[in-house]
Design a protein around this motif. Structure first.
Motif, PDB file in Angstrom:
ATOM      1  N   ARG A 112     -54.042  26.607 -15.415  1.00  0.00           N
ATOM      2  CA  ARG A 112     -53.852  26.014 -16.672  1.00  0.00           C
ATOM      3  C   ARG A 112     -53.079  24.379 -15.757  1.00  0.00           C
ATOM      4  NH1 ARG A 112     -49.464  29.385 -15.166  1.00  0.00           N
ATOM      5  NH2 ARG A 112     -47.904  28.651 -13.782  1.00  0.00           N
ATOM      6  N   ARG A 165     -43.783  22.086 -22.347  1.00  0.00           N
ATOM      7  CA  ARG A 165     -43.859  22.804 -22.765  1.00  0.00           C
ATOM      8  C   ARG A 165     -44.094  24.384 -21.531  1.00  0.00           C
ATOM      9  NH1 ARG A 165     -45.916  24.474 -27.832  1.00  0.00           N
ATOM     10  NH2 ARG A 165     -46.321  22.410 -28.463  1.00  0.00           N
ATOM     11  N   ASN A 166     -45.107  24.152 -20.689  1.00  0.00           N
ATOM     12  CA  ASN A 166     -44.976  24.920 -19.473  1.00  0.00           C
ATOM     13  C   ASN A 166     -43.963  24.986 -18.570  1.00  0.00           C
ATOM     14  OD1 ASN A 166     -46.817  26.287 -20.823  1.00  0.00           O
ATOM     15  ND2 ASN A 166     -48.407  25.024 -20.126  1.00  0.00           N
ATOM     16  N   ASP A 167     -43.170  23.387 -18.088  1.00  0.00           N
ATOM     17  CA  ASP A 167     -42.325  23.513 -16.999  1.00  0.00           C
ATOM     18  C   ASP A 167     -41.790  24.797 -16.547  1.00  0.00           C
ATOM     19  OD1 ASP A 167     -40.646  22.441 -15.308  1.00  0.00           O
ATOM     20  OD2 ASP A 167     -40.328  21.113 -15.784  1.00  0.00           O
ATOM     21  N   TRP A 168     -41.738  25.119 -15.644  1.00  0.00           N
ATOM     22  CA  TRP A 168     -40.809  26.377 -15.446  1.00  0.00           C
ATOM     23  C   TRP A 168     -39.150  26.186 -15.221  1.00  0.00           C
ATOM     24  CZ3 TRP A 168     -37.330  26.424 -11.031  1.00  0.00           C
ATOM     25  CH2 TRP A 168     -38.112  25.749  -9.612  1.00  0.00           C
ATOM     26  N   ARG A 187     -37.613  19.655 -24.064  1.00  0.00           N
ATOM     27  CA  ARG A 187     -38.285  20.739 -24.932  1.00  0.00           C
ATOM     28  C   ARG A 187     -36.925  21.158 -25.441  1.00  0.00           C
ATOM     29  NH1 ARG A 187     -40.515  24.594 -20.320  1.00  0.00           N
ATOM     30  NH2 ARG A 187     -38.341  25.149 -19.907  1.00  0.00           N
ATOM     31  N   GLU A 227     -36.125  25.636 -29.586  1.00  0.00           N
ATOM     32  CA  GLU A 227     -37.153  26.828 -29.490  1.00  0.00           C
ATOM     33  C   GLU A 227     -38.442  26.620 -29.153  1.00  0.00           C
ATOM     34  OE1 GLU A 227     -37.245  28.603 -32.530  1.00  0.00           O
ATOM     35  OE2 GLU A 227     -35.460  27.383 -32.539  1.00  0.00           O
ATOM     36  N   HIS A 228     -38.322  25.842 -27.446  1.00  0.00           N
ATOM     37  CA  HIS A 228     -39.607  25.222 -26.176  1.00  0.00           C
ATOM     38  C   HIS A 228     -40.661  24.749 -27.074  1.00  0.00           C
ATOM     39  CE1 HIS A 228     -37.339  29.175 -25.058  1.00  0.00           C
ATOM     40  NE2 HIS A 228     -37.192  29.726 -25.491  1.00  0.00           N
ATOM     41  N   ARG A 229     -40.299  24.343 -28.003  1.00  0.00           N
ATOM     42  CA  ARG A 229     -41.420  22.949 -28.729  1.00  0.00           C
ATOM     43  C   ARG A 229     -40.765  21.703 -27.255  1.00  0.00           C
ATOM     44  NH1 ARG A 229     -40.628  23.905 -34.865  1.00  0.00           N
ATOM     45  NH2 ARG A 229     -38.243  23.911 -34.122  1.00  0.00           N
TER      46      ARG A 229
END
Lengths: 275, 311
Positions: free
Chosen positions: A107, A145-148, A204, A207-209
């Motif tokens: 990714r 969206r993917n940041d840890w 973010r 809802e993680h959007r």
């Protein structure tokens, strides 16, 4: 205990070259023996690889190139549609030869490609000037969206002028020269975005959007001082005004108060940093 | 005693037909649409580790519904570069959290000199390379403090001369590494087709007592002479038969259905799992019959069952 670095055996190193080198296919088809010998393959190994033939070796090249192209296209489809297939393949071929991937996470590949290719596009008059902004903007969605990081708890401490503020870990701040955020999501849209300085704060939501906030020059300069530079609120206000060459007046203080309230409400600002 | 039975002494191991978890249908799995279907889920840690957003909570919920087995993509066990400490740190944290019975990766290389090509590339079948792979498998096992299994890959060309064929090479890796085998029967089929050997003869030459898990998948033609392991089609009958042949000889194992491209609706995958399970259960029944015929010791130890057939 760390592993010792090892030297790759010649057939393996040659396969790496087959996959990565630009123009490998024509050179292999012209004289496979010369190509392989140039990569150190000799003796029984050379004969075995000559028996395999160029076309079968090039299957691996095609598989790797297809994966790199398709993965990147999945994440920046609008940018690549506007760039055109031929130029994209040419750039990806060069990327594979000069850089390739370094992250073990597939990714991350689109971001690695974009980071590598942006300076080349920026210097190339044949590439539309807004395309670098559009590529960065398309990647932002994936990145945020993917940041840890992100989703940290509020500190519970009220804002104080002498303390830095804590922000959600997934917040990003970007500046564009073009208003690419106004373009439609349609891959076949060829509208040229307005050349207009654009400053965004991206975060973010619950809802993680990914959500995008368009900032004024002052709000951007202030957020930059607080989020990126980690300044306390008062020095942050001063730095923002200094960056704009404007005085810190009541309007700016009111604007900052509104901004802080909005960012707190959205969960972007988590409160003052504890001691 | 087989390697599986050694692991079962201390860890729970699911058996039956499982499904590879994919982004395409992860929301449906989270919503319970796969409940009662797969016996377990297999996931690739690289797709989830060091990643935030909605994924960690969703994966935690899914792990409450299904046993989890992990299968890595980027360890590059045959590669020349030292292992990446950060990668192993995140991987270990991930595995410690989900606690799969073992972790697996591929007998391949994926990069060199710090660059990665994100593919499963073939290795020369030499003792020197087998030693290197085995050494790295042992290092991975020690770093992760968890049993390791390695998967046989599809290879589309023999890379260099090599002094071994694939079964010899794979056996050397397994024995030197003292690790398990994730036997991909579709890869055996693909290689047999592409290189013109008998897949059953191949299977008879590898140490089946080291098989911890099976993979099963579909493949697609590249040209008239080559098929490629795309995981993009339903599983062919011949691959069902290879899976059954192995299960009949080694007994219950986790068997994983892989689908990575042309992914159909989840309902179709669940139907395919049912079909695979019917074949699997028949094979387990035959294994039980063989074991019973050979006495209690054989029923306990699949390794003795295999030995009785001279494998």
């Amino acid at each position: 205990m760390a592993s010792e670095p090892l030297v790759l055996e010649a057939p393996t190193a040659a396969l790496a070259a087959v996959i990565r080198e630009q123009g490998a296919g024509p050179r292999m088809r012209e004289d496979l023996g010369t190509y392989l010998r140039a990569h150190g393959v000799e003796g029984d190994d050379l004969q075995a690889m000559l028996d395999v033939g160029a076309e079968r070796m090039l299957v691996y090249r095609q598989l790797v190139h297809n994966r790199f192209r398709n993965t990147t296209r999945d994440f920046i489809p609008r940018t690549l549609a506007r760039l055109g297939k031929a130029r994209y393949h040419q750039d990806m071929d060069a990327f594979l030869e000069e850089h390739a991937a370094h992250s073990p996470y597939l990714r991350d590949l689109p971001a690695e490609f974009v980071e590598w290719v942006l300076p080349r596009w920026a210097d190339d008059p044949e590439v539309p000037s807004y395309l670098c902004d559009l590529a960065r903007h398309e990647l932002l969605d994936l990145d945020v969206r993917n940041d840890w990081r992100g989703g940290e708890e509020p500190t519970g401490l009220p804002l104080a002028l002498d303390r830095p503020l804590r922000f959600d870990g997934a917040v990003r701040m970007v500046e564009y020269d073009h208003a690419v955020q106004r373009l439609t999501k349609a891959v076949d849209d060829r509208t040229v975005p307005d050349a207009e300085p654009t400053r965004l704060l991206v975060y973010r939501d619950a809802e993680h959007r990914p959500r995008y906030l368009l900032l004024t020059p002052f709000a951007y300069a202030l957020c930059r001082a607080l989020v990126l530079d980690g300044l306390a609120v008062q020095p942050g206000l001063m730095a923002a005004c200094e960056a704009l060459g404007e005085p810190l007046d009541d309007d700016k203080l009111a604007s900052a108060a509104t901004l802080f309230a909005d960012l707190m409400d959205r969960g972007v600002c988590l409160g003052a940093e504890p001691d | 005693m087989s390697m599986l039975h050694e692991i079962q002494r201390t860890r729970a191991v699911p058996t039956g037909i499982g499904l590879g978890l994919r982004a395409r249908f992860i929301e449906q799995v989270d919503a319970g649409k796969a409940d009662g279907g797969p016996a377990f889920l297999e996931l690739s840690p690289e797709n989830y580790m060091h990643r935030g957003g909605r994924n960690p909570a969703r994966l935690a919920r899914i792990a409450e519904r299904f046993p989890i087995i992990t299968h890595g993509l980027m360890m590059s066990l045959g590669g020349p570069d030292p292992f990446d400490d950060d990668y192993f740190g995140f991987l270990r944290d991930f595995l410690d959290h989900y606690d799969p019975p073992w972790h697996s990766d591929h007998v391949c290389w994926s990069g060199q000199g710090g660059t990665l090509l994100h593919d499963l590339l073939p290795l020369p079948f030499t003792t020197a390379v087998a030693k290197r792979v085995a050494s790295r498998v042992r290092e991975a096992r020690d770093r992760l403090e968890r049993p390791m299994a390695v998967e046989n890959i599809s290879w589309y060309m023999r890379l260099g001369h090599g002094e071994h064929d694939e079964p010899e090479f794979l056996t050397e890796v397994l024995e030197r590494a003292e690790c398990g085998l994730l036997l991909d029967v579709n890869n055996v089929f693909v290689n047999a087709h592409n290189h013109g050997f008998d897949p059953y003869a191949w299977l008879e030459r590898i140490p089946l007592d080291r098989v911890l898990q099976l993979h099963i998948a579909g493949h697609e033609p590249w040209d008239e002479s080559l098929v490629v392991d795309t995981h993009g089609e339903t599983v062919r009958d011949e691959v069902y038969e290879l899976m059954a042949w192995v299960i009949e000889r080694i007994g219950p194992r986790p068997v994983l259905l892989e689908r990575d491209s042309n992914i159909p609706p989840l309902s179709e995958l669940l139907t395919e799992i049912q079909r695979l399970d019917a074949t699997y259960q028949e094979a387990v029944g035959r294994w039980q019959g063989r074991s019973a015929a050979q006495g209690p010791a054989a029923a306990i130890s699949p390794a003795q069952e295999i030995g009785s057939h001279g494998v």
